[in-house]
Write a protein that holds these residues in place. Structure first.
Motif, mmCIF file in Angstrom:
data_model
loop_
_atom_site.group_PDB
_atom_site.id
_atom_site.type_symbol
_atom_site.label_atom_id
_atom_site.label_comp_id
_atom_site.label_asym_id
_atom_site.label_seq_id
_atom_site.Cartn_x
_atom_site.Cartn_y
_atom_site.Cartn_z
ATOM 1 N N VAL A 124 1.008 -1.065 0.015
ATOM 2 C CA VAL A 124 0.006 -0.057 0.100
ATOM 3 C C VAL A 124 0.813 1.378 0.068
ATOM 4 N N GLU A 125 0.750 1.992 -0.927
ATOM 5 C CA GLU A 125 1.324 3.474 -0.981
ATOM 6 C C GLU A 125 0.384 4.328 -0.602
ATOM 7 N N VAL A 126 1.006 5.373 0.048
ATOM 8 C CA VAL A 126 0.355 6.592 0.722
ATOM 9 C C VAL A 126 0.948 7.949 0.420
ATOM 10 N N VAL A 127 0.512 8.598 -0.360
ATOM 11 C CA VAL A 127 1.043 9.828 -0.473
ATOM 12 C C VAL A 127 0.736 10.960 0.712
ATOM 13 N N LEU A 128 2.031 11.333 1.303
ATOM 14 C CA LEU A 128 1.867 12.248 2.451
ATOM 15 C C LEU A 128 1.710 13.762 2.084
ATOM 16 N N PRO A 129 1.085 14.674 2.677
ATOM 17 C CA PRO A 129 0.316 14.062 4.017
ATOM 18 C C PRO A 129 -1.002 13.535 3.579
#
Length: 292
Positions: free
Chosen positions: A181-186
């Motif tokens: 799972v990839e999460v673009v921050l913020p």
């Protein structure tokens, strides 16, 4: 726990395909205390990951599934406070096949060859070194942030570094094998989210005590289907869908106990935590199902 039915890879693949098409389904990858969750809005642009891999890519994150046939599905419901409950399909691996926890310090891995999108594969991955067996929590950065992260290598990751990742333009990656799972921050709610609860992580548990995962298995991916209790009432279709998963991938003894309660049979208070939870969930659902 009673003996479980044999996994059915073809049935699991069908459920995963259907769930990927449903924006109401949430997915999580990781372990007790740290990991990442993938959600998307119904109107959000979505595409498939590169390389023909199953999954979803949105502007805010990505989900990539892999090695599905090696996963052991476990369906269960968890009793919460009052008449509330949750439901999940845990995709597990044998604990003996999981790697040990990483070295507890920041370390550089190199270019992200498994990135969901091909244009992100030149980003540089750094392992955060969290004490987790089910997944590696990684940060993918570019540009000047690579230099900053390299300067911090060799030291344990603390709250200050974790909190600075959005400022670096980092993408948080929770990876287990080729699944991720990839999460673009913020990150923002609702949407892909990254989480790290140090107090929980340090307990060293594989999962919450309320999750009836068989001994020797570790949940690495959770599929969270939409709950049957909605603002408009109780959704019998959602209820029936998850009950089918329970019948196929739940603990047979617990499923049989639940069927007895749903049928209106009086049962004695069970002696195990999992069985008591099943009775509570079944009684709550029976009240909702009665008028249908």
């Amino acid at each position: 726990m009673s003996a479980r039915r044999r996994p059915d890879p073809a049935a699991l693949r069908a459920v995963l395909r259907q769930s990927l098409a449903d924006p109401a389904v949430a997915w999580s990858l990781g372990g007790y205390g740290a990991g990442a969750t993938f959600r998307r809005r119904p109107d959000e642009p979505v595409q498939a990951p590169g390389g023909g891999r199953p999954g979803l890519v949105t502007p805010r994150g990505a989900l990539v599934l892999a090695e599905v046939d090696a996963l052991v599905p476990v369906a269960y419901e968890t009793a919460l406070g009052g008449d509330a409950w949750s439901q999940a399909l845990a995709l597990c691996r044998p604990l003996a096949l999981l790697p040990p926890c990483p070295v507890p310090r920041l370390s550089e891995i190199g270019p992200d060859a498994e990135a969901a999108c091909g244009e992100d594969r030149d980003g540089v991955l750094f392992c955060l070194g969290l004490p987790l067996r089910q997944a590696r929590l990684l940060a993918r950065v570019r540009g000047d942030a690579v230099r900053v992260m390299r300067a911090a290598c060799g030291r344990p990751v603390d709250a200050a570094l974790w909190g600075s990742l959005p400022d670096f333009g980092a993408v948080l990656v929770a990876a287990q094998g080729r699944a991720r799972v990839e999460v673009v921050l913020p990150d923002v709610h609702p949407g892909p989210r990254a989480h790290w609860f140090d107090k929980l992580l340090r307990l060293g548990r594989l999962h919450a005590a309320t999750a009836p995962i068989p001994a020797g298995l570790a949940p690495v991916i959770h599929l969270h289907p939409p709950h049957p209790l909605t603002e408009g009432g109780y959704d019998p279709g959602r209820h029936a869908t998850f009950q089918g998963w329970l019948a196929r991938w739940g603990d047979p003894a617990l499923v049989a106990l639940k069927d007895r309660v749903l049928a209106g049979e009086a049962v004695e208070v069970p002696g195990t935590r999992a069985a008591r939870a099943v009775v509570r969930v079944a009684r709550a659902q029976r009240r909702y199902l009665a008028p249908i």
